[in-house]
Design an enzyme around this catalytic site. Structure first.
Site, PDB file in Angstrom:
ATOM      1  N   GLU A   1      42.541  34.518  41.863  1.00  0.00           N
ATOM      2  CA  GLU A   1      43.228  34.389  40.570  1.00  0.00           C
ATOM      3  C   GLU A   1      44.384  33.388  40.660  1.00  0.00           C
ATOM      4  OE1 GLU A   1      41.315  36.872  39.351  1.00  0.00           O
ATOM      5  OE2 GLU A   1      41.565  36.123  37.334  1.00  0.00           O
TER       6      GLU A   1
ATOM      7  N   THR B   1      32.686  37.658  40.887  1.00  0.00           N
ATOM      8  CA  THR B   1      32.784  39.102  41.109  1.00  0.00           C
ATOM      9  C   THR B   1      31.939  39.818  40.056  1.00  0.00           C
ATOM     10  OG1 THR B   1      35.030  38.781  41.904  1.00  0.00           O
ATOM     11  CG2 THR B   1      34.406  41.022  41.308  1.00  0.00           C
TER      12      THR B   1
ATOM     13  N   SER C   1      35.212  29.420  39.033  1.00  0.00           N
ATOM     14  CA  SER C   1      35.202  28.666  40.287  1.00  0.00           C
ATOM     15  C   SER C   1      33.829  28.090  40.616  1.00  0.00           C
ATOM     16  CB  SER C   1      35.643  29.567  41.442  1.00  0.00           C
ATOM     17  OG  SER C   1      36.974  29.951  41.272  1.00  0.00           O
TER      18      SER C   1
ATOM     19  N   GLY D   1      38.112  25.059  42.807  1.00  0.00           N
ATOM     20  CA  GLY D   1      38.750  26.369  42.833  1.00  0.00           C
ATOM     21  C   GLY D   1      40.059  26.293  42.083  1.00  0.00           C
TER      22      GLY D   1
ATOM     23  N   GLY E   1      51.175  51.416  65.194  1.00  0.00           N
ATOM     24  CA  GLY E   1      50.853  51.042  66.570  1.00  0.00           C
ATOM     25  C   GLY E   1      49.352  50.844  66.748  1.00  0.00           C
ATOM     26  N   GLY E   2      48.836  51.244  67.875  1.00  0.00           N
ATOM     27  CA  GLY E   2      47.416  51.051  68.171  1.00  0.00           C
ATOM     28  C   GLY E   2      46.511  51.722  67.148  1.00  0.00           C
TER      29      GLY E   2
END
Lengths: 383, 264
Positions: A363, A156, A124, A129, A339-340
């Site tokens: 990828e 990476t 890339s 890209g 939930g929270g």
């Protein structure tokens, strides 16, 4: 090498036990701090995972892609970033194994297999890209050498790597170069940017790399003189392994999210009973589990096709598309079930939720996968 | 050093163990099996000693043919020789005396075959399933060699003729100097066993596995019935989070009488 099922199971089980004991309990602490998990990576090297798919005669384990995908699923279940540490390394090794000259295999693969030299893959660019064929990084001949100029993005492992499988445009076309470098910020004409901050997929470096008049000997062209101009088609084939890897990561993250949701649904009580006893939650869990299993089966089929030497672009594309989207959906569902609490860093589901988009984009985006699948269908391929 | 380690295939610790309907045996239908944890540490210790002093590690087990899995695992972390003494699954008839007698005979046979005695024979302190603490001691007695159990550290002398083995006691450590050859029962915590490498896993398939057909008379211990105790119910109460929890923790410790007068 096709290993027997029992050995494959034992290898995967070893990784799974390690993930349960050492990785999963510590992953969030590393990821939230964006800290590099040195000890985990060292153990992965000790296991031999950096040589997982490198043939035995070059010092690797020679595992088939099916077993490799199962290992990646286990790693990702604990900490998806770890799968990224080996993925670009093994894409580089895969390119050298499949398309390198024998001299190149002998020179580079044994060092990669032991992780003495870490590898990365660099395709890339800032303006290139998904449209990889538009890449601009230039390779010019100068006597017996090549001179590289350009900027690469989203590399990476770029800083820690001692070898880059680099795609650059020569007069004859896109060419893959084996760029050896000193790990660190600079090496010859190469400069590595600071780690790019990301939503998720943290703890390993994603960098920009700039090449200014970086010189390479002639023997760094992958495949020797005949390899000039063939880099792009080779890279597309090597990316099949990358797409199986990302699909397996999706399965791993989705599985982790499902497991977390199941665990929470069994413990959290509302209206006098565990929420897992409510039909609304059960239906959601049922859908999540079905998607995870479907993603796993697609991934295994794609890996098996690669192992059988069959064309696997459509299968890998389907697996990558479905598993990455499944990871995102299941992570969000797991968060809803929490939930929270799911919205806090006290529970790992927020990490799964932040990690999942990487797999949708990296990828080859989901849209690119649909193009790959669509083209394969139109040329007559069938699943 | 020539080291032997005796291991046992046991149900994976932490698993829910069910008993067969007749109450005579463990229901193995859905159980995973592993090497008894103390013995996994014994294998690791043996491999480390051989890495430091040279030599070989023979791992042997008296068990069902499926115990090959545990022997192969030992090979994947560095054991060099594997020996299986296969037993028919006739349940309680295999008491510690019968196992120890068979092990002693196997060890004597291996020593005769190898030309030298084992400098060191390691056992786990006790097996994770029956936990009888018997087999190591009885084997050592049959061989006429010294044994110390509960070992958490081993140091071999420079000349290789003796070792110092330590074990924890209530108020400190006990250190024993033993002439070699000797037998030790080691405890979990003596080391942290390594994970097998993938190459180790692959290589373990190629390690030769010897089988020895041996048997001995049982000592008379008889299993009457197995019983699974009721699970103890426990509850967890979260007293608070962060510094706000401190007062509640102090109150609870005080209520339990765990705070000294001076500390209050």
């Amino acid at each position: 090498m096709a290993i027997d099922q029992e050995t494959a199971d034992q290898i995967v089980d070893t990784v799974a036990r390690w993930v349960d004991a050492e990785v999963a309990p510590n992953a969030s602490a590393f990821e939230l701090e964006d800290a590099y998990p040195d000890d985990m990576v060292a153990q992965m090297a000790e296991f031999g995972l950096f040589g997982a798919t490198i043939p035995e005669q070059y010092g690797g384990l020679g595992l088939d892609v099916s077993t490799y995908a199962r290992i990646i699923e286990e790693l990702s279940r604990g900490f998806m970033s770890l799968a990224g540490v080996v993925n670009s390394h093994l894409i580089a090794a895969n390119l050298i194994t499949r398309f390198g000259t024998e001299e190149q295999r002998v020179q580079w693969l044994p060092q990669l297999a032991t992780a003495e030299r870490r590898g990365c893959f660099s395709l890339s660019e800032p303006d290139s890209g998904s449209d990889a064929a538009a890449l601009r990084c230039k390779a010019q001949r100068d006597g017996d050498e090549w001179v590289i100029n350009g900027t690469k993005m989203w590399v990476t492992n770029g800083e820690r790597a001692g070898l880059v499988a680099l795609l650059a445009r020569a007069e004859e076309g896109i060419t893959c170069f084996i760029v050896d470098k000193v790990p660190g910020k600079t090496s010859g004409g190469i400069t590595v940017s600071k780690n790019i901050r990301k939503l998720g997929y943290r703890s390993l470096e994603t960098v920009e790399m700039t090449y200014v008049d970086h010189r390479l000997p002639a023997d760094r062209v992958l495949g020797g003189p005949e390899g000039v101009g063939k880099g792009f088609q080779w890279c597309l084939q090597a990316l099949e392994l990358g797409r199986v890897n990302v699909a397996a990561r999706g399965v791993g993250v989705a599985r982790a999210a499902l497991d977390a949701a199941l665990d929470y649904a069994a413990k959290r009580e509302t209206f006098g009973k565990p929420i897992g006893q409510h039909q609304g939650i059960q239906f959601k869990l049922a859908e999540m589990a079905t998607k995870v299993e479907a993603a796993r089966l697609l991934t295994r089929e794609a890996a098996a096709k690669v192992d059988r030497g069959e064309r696997a672009d459509m299968a890998a594309g389907m697996a990558k598309l479905f598993a990455s989207e499944t990871a995102a959906e299941v992570a969000l569902d797991a968060m809803r079930i929490h939930g929270g609490n799911g919205f806090t860093t006290e529970y790992p589901v927020e990490r799964y939720y932040r990690d999942a988009p990487l797999m949708i984009i990296g990828e080859g985006t989901s849209e690119i996968q649909k193009m790959v699948i669509g083209r394969a269908l139109m040329r007559g391929d069938r699943p | 050093m020539r080291i032997a380690v005796c291991v046992k295939r046991v149900p994976a610790p932490g698993a829910r163990i069910n008993v067969t309907a007749d109450g005579r045996a463990v229901d193995a239908a859905h159980l995973g099996f592993t090497t008894s944890p103390h013995e996994e540490c014994a294998v690791e210790e043996a491999v480390r000693l051989v890495e430091a002093h040279g030599g070989s590690v023979t791992v042997l087990t008296v068990g069902p043919p499926a115990a090959e899995e545990q022997l192969r695992y030992a090979a994947s972390v560095g054991a060099t020789d594997l020996v299986l003494v296969p037993v028919a699954d006739d349940g309680a008839a295999w008491d510690p005396q019968r196992t120890a007698a068979v092990l002693a005979e196997a060890l004597v046979g291996l020593e005769a075959g190898g030309g030298t005695p084992f400098d060191l024979i390691l056992f786990g302190n006790e097996s994770a399933d029956s936990g009888g603490f018997q087999v190591g001691v009885r084997t050592a007695r049959a061989l006429g060699r010294p044994i110390v159990n509960g070992i958490k550290a081993i140091e071999v002398s420079a000349d290789g003729g003796s070792l110092v083995a330590q074990r924890g006691v209530d108020d400190g450590l006990e250190a024993y100097e033993l002439p070699l050859p000797a037998v030790l029962g080691v405890k979990e915590g003596i080391n942290l066993p390594r994970y097998p490498t993938m190459k180790g896993r692959l290589a373990s398939k190629k390690v030769a596995l010897a089988t020895m057909a041996l048997d001995a008379r049982a000592g008379g211990q008889r299993s009457v019935r197995l019983h699974r105790p009721e699970e103890e119910a426990s509850t967890t109460e979260i007293l608070g989070h962060g510094p706000e929890a401190a007062a509640a923790v102090v109150d609870l410790l005080s209520e339990l009488g765990l705070l000294s007068e001076a500390g209050q």
